[in-house]
Design an enzyme around this catalytic site. Structure first.
Site, PDB file in Angstrom:
ATOM      1  N   ASP A  35       0.812  -1.229   0.000  1.00 23.24           N
ATOM      2  CA  ASP A  35       0.000   0.000   0.000  1.00 23.24           C
ATOM      3  C   ASP A  35       0.840   1.272   0.000  1.00 23.24           C
ATOM      4  O   ASP A  35       0.389   2.318   0.473  1.00 23.24           O
ATOM      5  CB  ASP A  35      -0.964   0.005   1.197  1.00 23.24           C
ATOM      6  CG  ASP A  35      -1.915  -1.184   1.153  1.00 23.24           C
ATOM      7  OD1 ASP A  35      -2.280  -1.695   2.220  1.00 23.24           O
ATOM      8  OD2 ASP A  35      -2.251  -1.628   0.037  1.00 23.24           O
TER       9      ASP A  35
HETATM   10  N1  LIG Z   1       3.083  -6.305  -2.943  1.00 24.54           N
HETATM   11  C1  LIG Z   1       1.822  -5.830  -2.754  1.00 24.54           C
HETATM   12  N2  LIG Z   1       0.790  -6.688  -2.736  1.00 24.54           N
HETATM   13  C2  LIG Z   1      -0.473  -6.209  -2.540  1.00 24.54           C
HETATM   14  C3  LIG Z   1      -0.705  -4.840  -2.327  1.00 24.54           C
HETATM   15  C4  LIG Z   1       0.423  -3.950  -2.372  1.00 24.54           C
HETATM   16  O1  LIG Z   1       0.289  -2.713  -2.240  1.00 24.54           O
HETATM   17  N3  LIG Z   1       1.667  -4.480  -2.577  1.00 24.54           N
HETATM   18  N4  LIG Z   1      -1.991  -4.386  -2.029  1.00 24.54           N
HETATM   19  C5  LIG Z   1      -2.872  -5.436  -1.487  1.00 24.54           C
HETATM   20  C6  LIG Z   1      -4.298  -5.121  -1.175  1.00 24.54           C
HETATM   21  N5  LIG Z   1      -4.471  -4.968   0.279  1.00 24.54           N
HETATM   22  C7  LIG Z   1      -5.026  -3.798   0.686  1.00 24.54           C
HETATM   23  O2  LIG Z   1      -5.497  -3.014  -0.157  1.00 24.54           O
HETATM   24  C8  LIG Z   1      -4.117  -5.988   1.199  1.00 24.54           C
HETATM   25  C9  LIG Z   1      -4.375  -7.301   0.873  1.00 24.54           C
HETATM   26  C10 LIG Z   1      -4.019  -8.326   1.749  1.00 24.54           C
HETATM   27  C11 LIG Z   1      -3.426  -8.052   2.975  1.00 24.54           C
HETATM   28  C12 LIG Z   1      -3.032  -9.186   3.854  1.00 24.54           C
HETATM   29  O3  LIG Z   1      -2.627  -8.996   4.981  1.00 24.54           O
HETATM   30  N6  LIG Z   1      -3.162 -10.434   3.314  1.00 24.54           N
HETATM   31  C13 LIG Z   1      -2.704 -11.674   4.004  1.00 24.54           C
HETATM   32  C14 LIG Z   1      -3.678 -12.815   3.777  1.00 24.54           C
HETATM   33  C15 LIG Z   1      -5.093 -12.414   4.171  1.00 24.54           C
HETATM   34  C16 LIG Z   1      -6.070 -13.544   3.813  1.00 24.54           C
HETATM   35  O4  LIG Z   1      -5.603 -14.647   3.482  1.00 24.54           O
HETATM   36  O5  LIG Z   1      -7.292 -13.288   3.878  1.00 24.54           O
HETATM   37  C17 LIG Z   1      -1.387 -12.108   3.364  1.00 24.54           C
HETATM   38  O6  LIG Z   1      -1.217 -11.916   2.128  1.00 24.54           O
HETATM   39  O7  LIG Z   1      -0.587 -12.702   4.090  1.00 24.54           O
HETATM   40  C18 LIG Z   1      -3.166  -6.733   3.297  1.00 24.54           C
HETATM   41  C19 LIG Z   1      -3.524  -5.696   2.427  1.00 24.54           C
HETATM   42  C20 LIG Z   1      -2.868  -6.602  -2.451  1.00 24.54           C
HETATM   43  N7  LIG Z   1      -1.524  -7.080  -2.536  1.00 24.54           N
END
Ligand SMILES: Nc1nc2c(c(=O)[nH]1)N[C@@H](CN(C=O)c1ccc(C(=O)N[C@@H](CCC(=O)O)C(=O)O)cc1)CN2
Length: 287
Positions: free
Chosen positions: A231
């Site tokens: 983000d």
């Molecule tokens: N490298 C990036 N990847 C993603 C971004 C980014 O800016 N850089 N934006 C996110 C979207 N997002 C908020 O808008 C977001 C999505 C997911 C998570 C998170 O903590 N996900 C966990 C798993 C959660 C689950 O399994 O339900 C994880 O990936 O470990 C935080 C923010 C999209 N990707």
């Protein structure tokens, strides 16, 4: 205006007098007709210059390749420009990634289906099966790629294989998985995410819960290019809505959905229409 002969030119360079004259004269001399021109300079002197032109090419005296090579030699080198041409008759291929929330995805697909978003939608990929019927209703391919902490690398490899040659733009329509640096590096400033807060406030997961706990009076949505750092990528578009102590977290989520849909749709359209120049970690949007 004819899309088949519509071309665009985006320019970034050190600001100095004579840039507009040099570019417009070059295009005039090759039979192009400029139909729109927007520019921005960061400072009265010595700053950075940004410009977006649209021009018609029915009477172009050379091929596109020859025009671009001539521009590089005759103008771009002289002004130390970063530049690119784009052609409206070559719509960008767009793939969308989604998890379970459907509002942002369906807004983009609905606008695409009405011809408001000039793209070829190649597929929708999700880590959940829920939205397959809704996507199939648009006549689009749907790929379910389950993701877990244990299989994250394999899942991304599968997604990258699906996207190979099929995506000039990747839209994260509430895709709730953090993408690896390797994945992001494949699509520099070509992945757009809709974050459900007014960044830089409340990055990461559960921003509405964070906002509720903080007692905010405004909630927001932010569309940004995705970078390795969560983000933190260049912001493309934002919007806000007033809230108060009367609103629960569920109310914030519901109010935020409309913001997310509108903000993402505008950001996607501006990208598809070549209206965005990224400079450092910021954007110049010629909307
Ligand atoms: N490298 C990036 N990847 C993603 C971004 C980014 O800016 N850089 N934006 C996110 C979207 N997002 C908020 O808008 C977001 C999505 C997911 C998570 C998170 O903590 N996900 C966990 C798993 C959660 C689950 O399994 O339900 C994880 O990936 O470990 C935080 C923010 C999209 N990707």
């Amino acid at each position: 205006m004819s899309r088949e002969t519509l071309a665009r030119l985006l320019i970034t360079c050190p600001d100095r007098p004579g840039i507009v004259a040099a570019v417009s004269t070059f295009l005039f001399n090759h039979g192009a007709n400029i139909t729109d021109l927007q520019q921005h300079s960061t400072d009265p002197e010595g700053g950075t210059f940004f410009m977006r032109l649209e021009f018609q090419t029915p009477h172009l005296d050379v091929s596109r390749g020859v025009l671009e090579r001539a521009f590089a030699e005759a103008v771009a080198e002289r002004f130390a420009m970063e530049w690119r041409f784009a052609y409206a008759e070559e719509p960008k291929k767009m793939a969308l990634l989604v998890s379970r929330y459907d509002h942002a995805l369906l807004e983009v697909l609905w606008r695409w289906s009405r011809g408001e978003l000039p793209a070829k939608v190649s597929m929708v990929i999700s880590n959940h099966p829920d939205l397959e019927p809704a996507v199939r209703a648009f006549g689009l391919p749907y790929h379910h790629v389950p993701v877990s902490k244990e299989n994250k690398a394999e899942a991304e490899a599968s997604i990258l294989e699906l996207l190979e040659g099929q995506a000039d733009l990747v839209v994260l329509a509430r895709y709730m998985q953090i993408l690896s640096a390797d994945f992001v590096s494949r699509f520099p400033h070509r992945i757009i995410n809709i974050h459900h807060s007014f960044l830089p406030a409340f990055v990461g997961a559960s921003p509405y819960r964070q906002a509720y706990e903080r007692g905010v009076k405004l909630i927001g949505a932010t569309a940004h290019y995705v970078t390795e750092e969560l983000d933190q990528g260049p912001i493309i578009e934002q919007d806000v809505a007033r809230v108060s102590h009367r609103h629960s977290v569920e109310d914030l989520v519901e109010l935020g959905r409309d913001l997310e849909r509108q903000v993402l749709a505008r950001a996607v359209r501006w990208h598809l229409e070549d209206r965005i120049i990224v400079h450092g970690n910021k954007t110049v949007v010629f909307s």
